[in-house]
Design a protein around this motif. Structure first.
Motif, PDB file in Angstrom:
ATOM      1  N   LEU A  35      -2.434  -4.643 -15.709  1.00  0.00           N
ATOM      2  CA  LEU A  35      -1.864  -5.120 -14.447  1.00  0.00           C
ATOM      3  C   LEU A  35      -2.485  -4.411 -13.250  1.00  0.00           C
ATOM      4  O   LEU A  35      -2.999  -3.307 -13.359  1.00  0.00           O
ATOM      5  N   LYS A  36      -2.412  -5.090 -12.122  1.00  0.00           N
ATOM      6  CA  LYS A  36      -2.756  -4.475 -10.843  1.00  0.00           C
ATOM      7  C   LYS A  36      -1.451  -3.913 -10.274  1.00  0.00           C
ATOM      8  O   LYS A  36      -0.537  -4.677  -9.962  1.00  0.00           O
ATOM      9  N   VAL A  37      -1.377  -2.601 -10.158  1.00  0.00           N
ATOM     10  CA  VAL A  37      -0.122  -1.951  -9.788  1.00  0.00           C
ATOM     11  C   VAL A  37      -0.194  -1.385  -8.379  1.00  0.00           C
ATOM     12  O   VAL A  37      -1.005  -0.506  -8.086  1.00  0.00           O
ATOM     13  N   ALA A  38       0.654  -1.909  -7.504  1.00  0.00           N
ATOM     14  CA  ALA A  38       0.817  -1.348  -6.164  1.00  0.00           C
ATOM     15  C   ALA A  38       1.819  -0.208  -6.282  1.00  0.00           C
ATOM     16  O   ALA A  38       3.004  -0.442  -6.531  1.00  0.00           O
ATOM     17  N   ALA A  39       1.343   1.020  -6.140  1.00  0.00           N
ATOM     18  CA  ALA A  39       2.170   2.209  -6.331  1.00  0.00           C
ATOM     19  C   ALA A  39       2.637   2.731  -4.976  1.00  0.00           C
ATOM     20  O   ALA A  39       1.825   3.176  -4.166  1.00  0.00           O
ATOM     21  N   LEU A  40       3.949   2.695  -4.752  1.00  0.00           N
ATOM     22  CA  LEU A  40       4.522   3.096  -3.472  1.00  0.00           C
ATOM     23  C   LEU A  40       5.218   4.444  -3.591  1.00  0.00           C
ATOM     24  O   LEU A  40       6.015   4.658  -4.502  1.00  0.00           O
ATOM     25  N   ALA A  41       4.914   5.361  -2.668  1.00  0.00           N
ATOM     26  CA  ALA A  41       5.575   6.667  -2.621  1.00  0.00           C
ATOM     27  C   ALA A  41       5.123   7.385  -1.359  1.00  0.00           C
ATOM     28  O   ALA A  41       4.131   7.003  -0.724  1.00  0.00           O
ATOM     29  N   ARG A  42       5.842   8.448  -1.012  1.00  0.00           N
ATOM     30  CA  ARG A  42       5.473   9.237   0.171  1.00  0.00           C
ATOM     31  C   ARG A  42       4.265  10.114  -0.083  1.00  0.00           C
ATOM     32  O   ARG A  42       3.451  10.331   0.803  1.00  0.00           O
ATOM     33  N   ARG A  43       4.119  10.637  -1.300  1.00  0.00           N
ATOM     34  CA  ARG A  43       3.066  11.612  -1.589  1.00  0.00           C
ATOM     35  C   ARG A  43       1.778  10.907  -2.011  1.00  0.00           C
ATOM     36  O   ARG A  43       1.507  10.679  -3.178  1.00  0.00           O
ATOM     37  N   LEU A  44       0.979  10.573  -1.004  1.00  0.00           N
ATOM     38  CA  LEU A  44      -0.244   9.818  -1.237  1.00  0.00           C
ATOM     39  C   LEU A  44      -1.222  10.577  -2.122  1.00  0.00           C
ATOM     40  O   LEU A  44      -1.925   9.963  -2.945  1.00  0.00           O
ATOM     41  N   ASP A  45      -1.260  11.898  -1.981  1.00  0.00           N
ATOM     42  CA  ASP A  45      -2.198  12.682  -2.791  1.00  0.00           C
ATOM     43  C   ASP A  45      -1.913  12.515  -4.285  1.00  0.00           C
ATOM     44  O   ASP A  45      -2.841  12.401  -5.103  1.00  0.00           O
ATOM     45  N   ARG A  46      -0.641  12.464  -4.640  1.00  0.00           N
ATOM     46  CA  ARG A  46      -0.287  12.279  -6.052  1.00  0.00           C
ATOM     47  C   ARG A  46      -0.629  10.877  -6.537  1.00  0.00           C
ATOM     48  O   ARG A  46      -1.071  10.692  -7.676  1.00  0.00           O
ATOM     49  N   LEU A  47      -0.418   9.896  -5.677  1.00  0.00           N
ATOM     50  CA  LEU A  47      -0.768   8.527  -6.042  1.00  0.00           C
ATOM     51  C   LEU A  47      -2.275   8.404  -6.262  1.00  0.00           C
ATOM     52  O   LEU A  47      -2.728   7.745  -7.206  1.00  0.00           O
ATOM     53  N   GLU A  48      -3.042   9.046  -5.392  1.00  0.00           N
ATOM     54  CA  GLU A  48      -4.499   8.985  -5.515  1.00  0.00           C
ATOM     55  C   GLU A  48      -4.973   9.707  -6.770  1.00  0.00           C
ATOM     56  O   GLU A  48      -5.924   9.256  -7.427  1.00  0.00           O
ATOM     57  N   SER A  49      -4.308  10.796  -7.125  1.00  0.00           N
ATOM     58  CA  SER A  49      -4.652  11.513  -8.357  1.00  0.00           C
ATOM     59  C   SER A  49      -4.361  10.644  -9.575  1.00  0.00           C
ATOM     60  O   SER A  49      -5.137  10.612 -10.547  1.00  0.00           O
ATOM     61  N   LEU A  50      -3.231   9.917  -9.529  1.00  0.00           N
ATOM     62  CA  LEU A  50      -2.872   9.023 -10.627  1.00  0.00           C
ATOM     63  C   LEU A  50      -3.874   7.877 -10.734  1.00  0.00           C
ATOM     64  O   LEU A  50      -4.286   7.499 -11.844  1.00  0.00           O
ATOM     65  N   ALA A  51      -4.294   7.333  -9.582  1.00  0.00           N
ATOM     66  CA  ALA A  51      -5.275   6.252  -9.584  1.00  0.00           C
ATOM     67  C   ALA A  51      -6.595   6.723 -10.195  1.00  0.00           C
ATOM     68  O   ALA A  51      -7.235   5.994 -10.971  1.00  0.00           O
ATOM     69  N   LYS A  52      -6.988   7.949  -9.860  1.00  0.00           N
ATOM     70  CA  LYS A  52      -8.220   8.513 -10.416  1.00  0.00           C
ATOM     71  C   LYS A  52      -8.096   8.706 -11.924  1.00  0.00           C
ATOM     72  O   LYS A  52      -9.030   8.399 -12.689  1.00  0.00           O
ATOM     73  N   LYS A  53      -6.944   9.186 -12.364  1.00  0.00           N
ATOM     74  CA  LYS A  53      -6.697   9.381 -13.797  1.00  0.00           C
ATOM     75  C   LYS A  53      -6.800   8.071 -14.561  1.00  0.00           C
ATOM     76  O   LYS A  53      -7.260   8.041 -15.714  1.00  0.00           O
ATOM     77  N   LEU A  54      -6.365   6.976 -13.926  1.00  0.00           N
ATOM     78  CA  LEU A  54      -6.302   5.682 -14.602  1.00  0.00           C
ATOM     79  C   LEU A  54      -7.559   4.832 -14.410  1.00  0.00           C
ATOM     80  O   LEU A  54      -7.607   3.688 -14.873  1.00  0.00           O
ATOM     81  N   SER A  55      -8.547   5.352 -13.711  1.00  0.00           N
ATOM     82  CA  SER A  55      -9.787   4.591 -13.529  1.00  0.00           C
ATOM     83  C   SER A  55     -10.428   4.352 -14.891  1.00  0.00           C
ATOM     84  O   SER A  55     -10.448   5.227 -15.755  1.00  0.00           O
ATOM     85  N   ILE A  64      -0.258   3.303  -2.184  1.00  0.00           N
ATOM     86  CA  ILE A  64       0.197   2.892  -0.855  1.00  0.00           C
ATOM     87  C   ILE A  64       1.249   3.892  -0.380  1.00  0.00           C
ATOM     88  O   ILE A  64       2.351   3.954  -0.929  1.00  0.00           O
ATOM     89  N   LYS A  65       0.912   4.652   0.633  1.00  0.00           N
ATOM     90  CA  LYS A  65       1.849   5.641   1.171  1.00  0.00           C
ATOM     91  C   LYS A  65       3.039   4.927   1.791  1.00  0.00           C
ATOM     92  O   LYS A  65       2.878   4.131   2.729  1.00  0.00           O
ATOM     93  N   THR A  66       4.234   5.190   1.263  1.00  0.00           N
ATOM     94  CA  THR A  66       5.437   4.478   1.699  1.00  0.00           C
ATOM     95  C   THR A  66       6.654   5.381   1.643  1.00  0.00           C
ATOM     96  O   THR A  66       6.936   5.984   0.609  1.00  0.00           O
ATOM     97  N   ASP A  67       7.360   5.463   2.753  1.00  0.00           N
ATOM     98  CA  ASP A  67       8.657   6.144   2.775  1.00  0.00           C
ATOM     99  C   ASP A  67       9.717   5.067   2.571  1.00  0.00           C
ATOM    100  O   ASP A  67       9.946   4.238   3.469  1.00  0.00           O
ATOM    101  N   MET A  68      10.364   5.066   1.421  1.00  0.00           N
ATOM    102  CA  MET A  68      11.303   4.005   1.077  1.00  0.00           C
ATOM    103  C   MET A  68      12.620   4.085   1.842  1.00  0.00           C
ATOM    104  O   MET A  68      13.495   3.242   1.648  1.00  0.00           O
ATOM    105  N   THR A  69      12.772   5.079   2.714  1.00  0.00           N
ATOM    106  CA  THR A  69      13.949   5.127   3.588  1.00  0.00           C
ATOM    107  C   THR A  69      13.662   4.461   4.935  1.00  0.00           C
ATOM    108  O   THR A  69      14.563   4.352   5.770  1.00  0.00           O
ATOM    109  N   LYS A  70      12.420   3.987   5.132  1.00  0.00           N
ATOM    110  CA  LYS A  70      12.019   3.392   6.404  1.00  0.00           C
ATOM    111  C   LYS A  70      11.602   1.946   6.181  1.00  0.00           C
ATOM    112  O   LYS A  70      10.630   1.671   5.477  1.00  0.00           O
ATOM    113  N   GLU A  71      12.320   1.025   6.814  1.00  0.00           N
ATOM    114  CA  GLU A  71      12.034  -0.397   6.623  1.00  0.00           C
ATOM    115  C   GLU A  71      10.618  -0.752   7.040  1.00  0.00           C
ATOM    116  O   GLU A  71       9.935  -1.537   6.358  1.00  0.00           O
ATOM    117  N   GLU A  72      10.142  -0.186   8.131  1.00  0.00           N
ATOM    118  CA  GLU A  72       8.790  -0.499   8.605  1.00  0.00           C
ATOM    119  C   GLU A  72       7.740  -0.142   7.563  1.00  0.00           C
ATOM    120  O   GLU A  72       6.791  -0.893   7.328  1.00  0.00           O
TER     121      GLU A  72
END
Length: 250
Positions: A35-55, A64-72
């Motif tokens: 699957l193509k997984v859009a990974a949302l979280a505040r800690r972009l560095d961890r998401l990027e590390s996970l993306a590198k691990k899964l390459s 995708i850097k996302t604060d899930m407490t902010k609608e915008e």
């Protein structure tokens, strides 16, 4: 019943709270299934590390850097997904917070607000955006809420404050959405997975030092993040005509 993830290969899944714990484990499994997984979280560095691990895996992770407490932030994340990836087929609402040292008798209002913003409102916004996209593209999708056993029964554990109330809301939101989707005759599944105690960063160090947690650990009753990822893969593997409504996992 034949269980298979084949129909999801190449499709898009959105996973919130994907930088660690259950969210990261589910995101990793989905990528492995193609699957193509859009990974949302505040800690972009961890998401990027996970993306590198899964390459090099069958699928791909998109941080995708996302604060899930902010609608915008949430709206911008879904705008990116809709603009750069194919239609959304799966949403895993995993992001959440669980303070274990807050009491209703003297608790902090801001903390309570944050719990509901993340566990309830953020989940609802993400669900709305995913359903809108699924409807627009006539997708037979699947939405999974990572809930909790305390969303069905309040435990005798002081300090959880309004957390169980937020998870009871998630239980109600899953059933409300199911009724709504049925009334609209949409072929979108909704499942609530409700784990017991799981060894993740969500559990504070203070909680892990409590007799309650240590007793569960001694009795081998602490779930691993992989257990919850297995549960998510199981419900996603069921054929389109099979629906797992509530998955309680203790």
């Amino acid at each position: 019943m034949v269980l298979s993830m084949d129909r999801w290969a190449g499709k898009v899944a959105v996973v919130t709270g994907a930088s660690s714990g259950i969210g990261a484990a589910i995101a990793e499994r989905l990528v492995e299934y193609g699957l193509k997984v859009a990974a949302l979280a505040r800690r972009l560095d961890r998401l990027e590390s996970l993306a590198k691990k899964l390459s090099g895996k069958k699928g791909k992770l998109f941080p995708i850097k996302t604060d899930m407490t902010k609608e915008e932030d949430i709206l911008n994340a879904f705008k990116y997904v809709k603009g750069h990836l194919s239609p959304i087929h799966i949403l895993i609402n995993n992001a959440g917070i669980m303070p274990t040292n807050s009491f209703i008798s003297d608790g902090d209002t801001k903390l309570w607000e944050n719990i509901f913003k993340l566990n309830v409102i953020g989940l609802s916004i993400a669900t709305r955006e995913a359903v809108k996209d699924m409807m627009a593209n006539n997708v037979q999708g699947h939405i999974i809420h990572i809930n909790s056993v305390v969303g069905h029964q309040v435990l005798d554990f002081p300090g959880l404050s309004v957390y169980p109330a937020s998870k009871y809301a998630v239980t109600a939101l899953a059933e409300t959405l199911r009724i709504e989707l049925n009334s609209l005759k949409l072929k979108i599944k909704i499942t609530s997975i409700s784990p017991g105690a799981v060894d993740t960063e969500l559990q504070s160090e203070e909680f892990k030092e409590t007799p309650y947690f240590k007793d569960l650990l001694k009795e081998n009753k602490i779930l691993k993040i992989e257990d919850i990822a297995d549960a998510a893969i199981y419900v996603l593997s069921t054929p389109p005509h099979v629906l797992v409504n509530i998955f309680n996992y203790k």
